[in-house]
Write a protein that holds these residues in place. Structure first.
Motif, PDB file in Angstrom:
ATOM      1  N   UNK A  17       0.834  -1.200   0.000  1.00 24.85           N
ATOM      2  CA  UNK A  17       0.000   0.000   0.000  1.00 24.85           C
ATOM      3  C   UNK A  17       0.866   1.245   0.000  1.00 24.85           C
ATOM      4  N   UNK A  18       0.432   2.237  -0.780  1.00 22.56           N
ATOM      5  CA  UNK A  18       1.127   3.523  -0.777  1.00 22.56           C
ATOM      6  C   UNK A  18       0.755   4.283   0.494  1.00 22.56           C
ATOM      7  N   UNK A  19       1.554   5.258   0.873  1.00 23.95           N
ATOM      8  CA  UNK A  19       1.319   6.048   2.089  1.00 23.95           C
ATOM      9  C   UNK A  19      -0.048   6.730   2.037  1.00 23.95           C
ATOM     10  N   UNK A  20      -0.452   7.216   0.856  1.00 22.01           N
ATOM     11  CA  UNK A  20      -1.749   7.885   0.716  1.00 22.01           C
ATOM     12  C   UNK A  20      -2.893   6.905   0.974  1.00 22.01           C
ATOM     13  N   UNK A  21      -2.727   5.662   0.541  1.00 18.61           N
ATOM     14  CA  UNK A  21      -3.765   4.650   0.756  1.00 18.61           C
ATOM     15  C   UNK A  21      -3.886   4.298   2.244  1.00 18.61           C
ATOM     16  N   UNK A  22      -2.757   4.178   2.914  1.00 15.62           N
ATOM     17  CA  UNK A  22      -2.767   3.882   4.349  1.00 15.62           C
ATOM     18  C   UNK A  22      -3.460   5.022   5.097  1.00 15.62           C
ATOM     19  N   UNK A  23      -3.138   6.248   4.737  1.00 12.85           N
ATOM     20  CA  UNK A  23      -3.749   7.405   5.390  1.00 12.85           C
ATOM     21  C   UNK A  23      -5.254   7.444   5.143  1.00 12.85           C
ATOM     22  N   UNK A  24      -5.674   7.110   3.946  1.00 16.32           N
ATOM     23  CA  UNK A  24      -7.109   7.095   3.621  1.00 16.32           C
ATOM     24  C   UNK A  24      -7.836   6.026   4.434  1.00 16.32           C
ATOM     25  N   UNK A  25      -7.211   4.867   4.615  1.00 14.57           N
ATOM     26  CA  UNK A  25      -7.811   3.793   5.414  1.00 14.57           C
ATOM     27  C   UNK A  25      -7.984   4.246   6.869  1.00 14.57           C
ATOM     28  N   UNK A  26      -6.949   4.848   7.444  1.00 15.16           N
ATOM     29  CA  UNK A  26      -7.010   5.307   8.836  1.00 15.16           C
ATOM     30  C   UNK A  26      -8.070   6.406   8.983  1.00 15.16           C
ATOM     31  N   UNK A  27      -8.096   7.362   8.046  1.00 20.30           N
ATOM     32  CA  UNK A  27      -9.095   8.432   8.094  1.00 20.30           C
ATOM     33  C   UNK A  27     -10.510   7.865   8.024  1.00 20.30           C
ATOM     34  N   UNK A  28     -10.734   6.917   7.126  1.00 19.33           N
ATOM     35  CA  UNK A  28     -12.053   6.308   6.987  1.00 19.33           C
ATOM     36  C   UNK A  28     -12.453   5.571   8.260  1.00 19.33           C
ATOM     37  N   UNK A  29     -11.527   4.850   8.849  1.00 15.51           N
ATOM     38  CA  UNK A  29     -11.786   4.103  10.079  1.00 15.51           C
ATOM     39  C   UNK A  29     -12.279   5.035  11.183  1.00 15.51           C
ATOM     40  N   UNK A  30     -11.544   6.127  11.422  1.00 11.52           N
ATOM     41  CA  UNK A  30     -11.917   7.054  12.486  1.00 11.52           C
ATOM     42  C   UNK A  30     -13.188   7.832  12.144  1.00 11.52           C
ATOM     43  N   UNK A  31     -13.379   8.192  10.891  1.00  9.59           N
ATOM     44  CA  UNK A  31     -14.599   8.898  10.480  1.00  9.59           C
ATOM     45  C   UNK A  31     -15.835   8.043  10.704  1.00  9.59           C
ATOM     46  N   UNK A  32     -15.732   6.754  10.423  1.00  3.67           N
ATOM     47  CA  UNK A  32     -16.874   5.861  10.630  1.00  3.67           C
ATOM     48  C   UNK A  32     -17.219   5.726  12.108  1.00  3.67           C
ATOM     49  N   UNK A  33     -16.213   5.665  12.962  1.00 12.14           N
ATOM     50  CA  UNK A  33     -16.466   5.613  14.404  1.00 12.14           C
ATOM     51  C   UNK A  33     -17.140   6.906  14.856  1.00 12.14           C
TER      52      UNK A  33
END
Length: 93
Positions: A17-33
């Protein structure tokens, strides 16, 4: 651990995974919570714990500078209850 350390650890463990993809995954995770909690829901992560909200009643507080009485409105606050596995791991000797 801070957010940037979490991103680095995830990127290290997932070299595909590229750094941008990892950041998008983390952002999505916290946004959903956050979204679920804002809707009054609960988020349960098995083995880790559960996030929910609790109501705080309105109360009378004090201004620390002047000592004047201040009305503090009621509000919702986030609450985290650790799972059984996490508690066992934290208290293992």
């Amino acid at each position: 651990m801070i957010r940037s350390e979490l991103l680095q650890a995830l990127a290290r463990d997932n070299p595909g995974l590229r750094a941008e993809e990892v950041e998008r995954v983390v952002d999505t995770f916290f946004e959903e919570i956050e979204t679920r909690l804002a809707q009054g829901g609960r988020v349960e992560l098995r083995g880790f714990g559960a996030f929910s909200t609790r109501e705080r009643e309105p109360r009378q507080g004090r201004n620390p500078r002047t000592g004047a009485s201040v009305s503090v409105p009621g509000k919702k606050v986030p609450y985290f209850k650790p799972g059984k596995e996490m508690r066992a791991r934290l208290n293992a000797d």
